[in-house]
Design an enzyme around this catalytic site. Structure first.
Site, PDB file in Angstrom:
ATOM      1  CB  SER A  77      -0.953   0.040   1.205  1.00 37.30           C
ATOM      2  OG  SER A  77      -1.562   1.301   1.332  1.00 37.30           O
ATOM      3  CE1 TYR A 133      -4.144  -1.378   5.026  1.00 33.83           C
ATOM      4  CE2 TYR A 133      -3.626   0.841   4.265  1.00 33.83           C
ATOM      5  CZ  TYR A 133      -3.871  -0.491   3.993  1.00 33.83           C
ATOM      6  OH  TYR A 133      -3.854  -0.942   2.692  1.00 33.83           O
ATOM      7  CE  LYS A 162      -1.242  -2.962   4.086  1.00 33.29           C
ATOM      8  NZ  LYS A 162      -1.040  -4.234   3.360  1.00 33.29           N
TER       9      LYS A 162
END
Length: 263
Positions: free
Chosen positions: A138, A151, A155
Site C-alpha cells: 500500500s 494500517y 504498512k
C-alpha cells in the site's frame, strides 16, 4: 520476470487485487496459480472462473503452520514456487483508540503474514537460485493512511521488511517487489466509505481510484522490470519526494485536508 510456465501463489486471492492478480498471471501464461484465501468458497469461485491452471485453497495467513503447509503442498504438486504474492491485508479505520485486538490483527495480517511466507518459501527458492516475492504493501507504507493508525504503522513495517529482504537476498537470486497502490476500487475501500472511515473518505475525495485490474497491470509491468517499488499511482512517487523534502509542509497539507473533510 516472465510469467510463462511459472508457478505462482497468491494470498488474499478471492477478491479485489488478489483476484485480479490471479487472473492476470493466468493470462500471462502461468503454469499454475494457487489462490489462497480465508474464504475458501470465494477462492474456489475465482479459480473456476480462471480455468484449469488455477487451484483454490483455504488459508489463514496469520497461522504460520497453514502458510508452511500451503508452500509444502504447492512444491510437492508442482515442484517449485517461482512467485509468492503476500497480498492479504486489513484496515481498522481508527486511531489510537483501536483496541489491542485490532492492532494485533493488523500486525499479524499486514506484517507477520509476510514474515511467515518468506520463512516458508525462501529455502526452496534459495536452493534453486531464484524466485520472486511480491508483497502488497500500500501507498500507506510510503506515505500515511490518514485516519488509520494501525494500517499506517503496519504498512510502513511491511515496506521496511520487503526492503530488508531485497537487500539481503537479491545477490542470491531472490527478487522482491513492494506493490504500493493508493486508492483501489475494492470491498475494503467500499466498506470504509460506507462506515465513514476518514482514510477512505480521503481516497474518495482524491478521485484517484484505480480498478484492481489496473493495479494488476502495474504489477505485471513492475515484475517484468524487476522493480522493488511498484507504484500503480505514479503520483505517489511525487508525494513521497515532497514528504521527504518538507515533512512539516506535507503534514500541514494533510491536516488542512482533514479539516475540510471533517468540517
Amino acid at each position: 520476470m516472465n510469467l510463462t510456465d511459472r508457478i505462482v501463489v497468491v494470498t488474499g486471492g478471492a477478491g479485489g487485487i488478489g483476484a485480479a492478480l490471479s487472473r492476470r498471471f493466468a493470462a500471462e501464461g502461468a503454469a499454475a496459480v494457487v489462490i489462497a484465501d480465508l474464504d475458501a468458497d470465494a477462492a474456489r469461485a475465482v479459480a473456476e472462473s480462471i480455468g484449469p491452471v488455477a487451484h483454490a485453497t483455504g488459508l489463514d495467513v496469520t497461522d504460520e503452520e497453514q502458510v508452511r503447509a500451503i508452500v509444502d503442498d504447492t512444491e510437492r504438486r508442482f515442484g517449485r514456487i517461482d512467485l509468492f504474492c503476500a497480498n492479504a491485508g486489513v484496515t481498522t479505520g481508527g486511531g489510537v483508540e483501536v483496541d489491542d485486538a485490532g492492532w494485533d490483527r493488523a500486525w499479524r495480517v499486514n506484517v507477520l503474514a509476510h514474515v511467515y511466507s518468506a520463512r516458508a518459501v525462501l529455502p526452496g527458492m534459495l536452493s534453486r537460485g531464484g524466485g520472486h516475492l511480491l508483497h502488497t504493501c500500500s501507498a500507506a507504507g510510503v506515505l500515511t493512511a490518514v485516519g488509520d493508525a494501525a494500517y499506517t504503522a503496519t504498512k510502513h513495517a511491511s515496506v521496511g521488511f520487503a526492503e530488508w529482504l531485497s537487500i539481503t537476498y537479491r545477490d542470491r537470486g531472490i527478487r522482491v517487489s513492494a506493490l504500493c497502490p493508493q486508492g483501489v476500487d475494492t470491498p475494503m475501500l467500499a466498506d470504509g466509505i460506507r462506515e465513514g472511515h476518514l482514510g477512505a473518505r480521503v481516497i474518495e475525495a482524491s478521485g484517484a481510484v484505480l480498478t484492481p485490474d489496473q493495479v494488476a497491470d502495474a504489477a505485471i509491468a513492475g515484475l517484468a522490470e524487476e522493480r522493488f517499488l511498484i507504484l500503480p499511482h505514479p503520483e505517489v512517487a511525487d508525494y513521497a519526494r515532497r514528504r521527504a523534502e518538507d515533512p512539516d509542509g506535507w503534514q500541514a497539507g494533510l491536516r488542512k485536508l482533514v479539516r475540510r473533510l471533517t468540517a
